[in-house]
Design an enzyme around this catalytic site. Sequence first.
Site, mmCIF file in Angstrom:
data_model
loop_
_atom_site.group_PDB
_atom_site.id
_atom_site.type_symbol
_atom_site.label_atom_id
_atom_site.label_comp_id
_atom_site.label_asym_id
_atom_site.label_seq_id
_atom_site.Cartn_x
_atom_site.Cartn_y
_atom_site.Cartn_z
ATOM 1 N N PHE B 126 6.786 4.301 -1.059
ATOM 2 C CA PHE B 126 6.467 5.714 -1.169
ATOM 3 C C PHE B 126 7.381 6.765 -0.889
ATOM 4 C CE2 PHE B 126 3.806 9.209 0.744
ATOM 5 C CZ PHE B 126 2.997 9.265 -0.405
ATOM 6 N N ASP B 197 6.958 0.183 7.282
ATOM 7 C CA ASP B 197 6.099 1.166 7.120
ATOM 8 C C ASP B 197 4.760 0.539 7.028
ATOM 9 O OD1 ASP B 197 4.419 3.082 6.518
ATOM 10 O OD2 ASP B 197 5.917 4.090 5.212
ATOM 11 N N TYR B 222 -4.288 8.096 9.815
ATOM 12 C CA TYR B 222 -5.741 8.749 9.172
ATOM 13 C C TYR B 222 -6.126 7.836 8.054
ATOM 14 C CZ TYR B 222 -1.583 10.420 6.246
ATOM 15 O OH TYR B 222 -0.380 10.742 5.410
ATOM 16 N N LYS B 223 -5.710 6.671 7.696
ATOM 17 C CA LYS B 223 -6.246 5.786 6.613
ATOM 18 C C LYS B 223 -7.236 4.873 7.563
ATOM 19 C CE LYS B 223 -1.979 6.229 3.938
ATOM 20 N NZ LYS B 223 -2.379 6.915 2.992
ATOM 21 N N ARG B 370 -7.053 3.794 -7.931
ATOM 22 C CA ARG B 370 -7.038 3.108 -6.760
ATOM 23 C C ARG B 370 -8.299 3.029 -5.848
ATOM 24 N NH1 ARG B 370 -2.576 4.794 -2.264
ATOM 25 N NH2 ARG B 370 -4.271 6.223 -1.686
#
Lengths: 411, 411
Positions: B126, B197, B222-223, B370
């Site tokens: 990322f 990560d 937050y996912k 996605r």
Amino acid sequence: MINKVFSAEQLDNKDPLALKVEAFSLPDDTIYLDGNSLGPLPKSAEARASEVVKQQWGQDLITSWNKHQWISLPQLVGDKIGNLVGAKNGQVICCDSISINLFKVLSAALKMRPGRKVIATTRGNFPTDIYMVQGLLELLGDEYSVRYIDESNIGAQLSDDIAVLMLTQVNFRTGLKLDMQSITALAHDKNILTLWDLAHSAGAFPVCLDDCDVDFAVGCTYKYLNGGPGAPAFIYVAERHQAQYKQPLSGWMGHSAPFSFSPDYAPDSTVKQNLCGTPGVIGMSILDAALDVFDGVSLKAIDEKSKKLQAFFIAEAKRAGVLDYFSLVSPPIDVRGSQLALAHDEAYAICQAWIAEGVIADFRAPNILRIGFAPLYLSFTNVEKAVQTLSDIMVEKRYENATFQQRQSVT
Amino acid sequence: MINKVFSAEQLDNKDPLALKVEAFSLPDDTIYLDGNSLGPLPKSAEARASEVVKQQWGQDLITSWNKHQWISLPQLVGDKIGNLVGAKNGQVICCDSISINLFKVLSAALKMRPGRKVIATTRGNFPTDIYMVQGLLELLGDEYSVRYIDESNIGAQLSDDIAVLMLTQVNFRTGLKLDMQSITALAHDKNILTLWDLAHSAGAFPVCLDDCDVDFAVGCTYKYLNGGPGAPAFIYVAERHQAQYKQPLSGWMGHSAPFSFSPDYAPDSTVKQNLCGTPGVIGMSILDAALDVFDGVSLKAIDEKSKKLQAFFIAEAKRAGVLDYFSLVSPPIDVRGSQLALAHDEAYAICQAWIAEGVIADFRAPNILRIGFAPLYLSFTNVEKAVQTLSDIMVEKRYENATFQQRQSVT
């Protein structure tokens, strides 16, 4: 006993800010002299907290990044804060904490003075400011050093090996307020960059970053700006420095095109470069709404009322004999922020006793009773009652019975 | 047309997690396939948001630092997260953002391998992970460098000049899931420290940090952890490294005695050293409550349902002919996280059309649709309807009419 010139009631009646208290949700039967540690809850913030959680997150979900401008919040809130610290738009952004923002600015400032290897600051600065310098210098190696200077006569201590002068405008213990304009000018005479910490300034009195020609500033929003516990901090980079400014916490939100997902970091050319990770939207939204309590109020009016409240406190404290027990260690009003510091060996226990009787103030080691004056919600009647309560505590030595309770308040 | 083995209704009826959807406040008429970008609002979080704002901040003010344990939140929440990623207590702390936490760990890790000057990571990582390396290296100077390796056959690319190997366990675009245990072991064979990560791992499937002998990890909340937009991140430092670990963002909250206000930084000897500035209490409190939706649920059960949902999506998509339009670029299920990636030149417009019809998914440049599967609130009936909608969009080319709307979603 000295007679009063005006009663608290008379002073409240002619206070132009008297009605602002209605903008806050305050507990009953509490006098809050700790707004310089954690500002109270504005009603606008309470409403926005509900809105951002239930509607924006709960119902609109991921679409809120655009629909409710989450993506622009750091800049929108930054400009609102800028308006309160004398910075025109595009120079302030809301992000992270003061500590982290100090690291960004200090790193960037050192790069802008490549021949200089010294960061200067005061030994009495707030600890995290000093700790952040120490952490950065340890990372950078022996070439760099910190130089501790005295708060008095700063100009005489400036030399041309200093890259950046980092000062907190108002001392967190004593309330001593430094002269931003003259010190910045003296630093510039030696080509030193200035970094001002506005933790105890923003929202308390007029700050004129642009007019003082300040280079960089940081500040927090949970004290006089009433943004809520641990609300995000802010950072000011004067427009003239933004092109060459380069900070090392190069997260994707500071990229010039964060959503292109390009393989290499390319810094945004504005103050936005200070963004790093994904911002805490809920906290920043609450802060955004909290700042609305400043609508229609001038910092000058706030400052004037603060000075009157402080003078009234001192007059009442003298009248009631309270100042026979304490030494007033704050400097005079013209070089003082919006707080008073009273020294007493039993300051901790006295503070606890005061809290137990509904007056919330602060203890600062080793012996300071710290009293904050936040004019948006504090009345002269509050001050009168606070002094009377303190007087009773001292006369009757009630603090000797104050329950010990470990207190970790966040300045 | 292929017949179904089980109907969506039958699958929902035998789903042991089916009732968990009641723990969330979800909008009506929306199918949410974007929980891998922003998890939805748990009802427990909604209640806590109100409590922390109105009661704790509004009524109890500064006393809440002790009264409501604000001061301990980073550790309390850290241990809760630790429980979800296979870390025993005292190794995870909640703080700041992933980006900032990467900077801390990378700096500390380099110090722990003084003879080595290389950080290794994948080019497909990322972007913010890569950007943070770039920012750190620029600060440290030419002596250090980053080496980009391929996601495949990582072991063969490891050499003993590498100080730290930084990997994201699940690729944010394709969903490729790396084998944490074997890669960590291969790195350790060369005395390389590992930093994982967990952005797309935590809360999605079992992660076994302790059992895999991982050195460091970071992750966001937050996912799949549903902590709210921009909720604070976390950091894992294996207990065996904590004594020598030293990170440079040395704010006062990471001091061994933050409230002694001592003049020099002395790092806490535990994971708490990763704290820097004052934590964002409101966001962290909401996250704390949000994590309660995992009570009584095993990550194994979540993983099993995710695999079934994904298999059902693919089966339905094949049955409806959807896969004739897209290429499925995700790897097989045994090396895939909780998401699917469908490639199409018009993926952006297709995603917009899908959203317009109530199915929220994600676009990832340049051509990826996605699709995230979050088993706590997603049903087989949802998946069936989502596929049918997508099929209609493709057959009728409805995406050709999709309104252009610039979308900046935060992964």
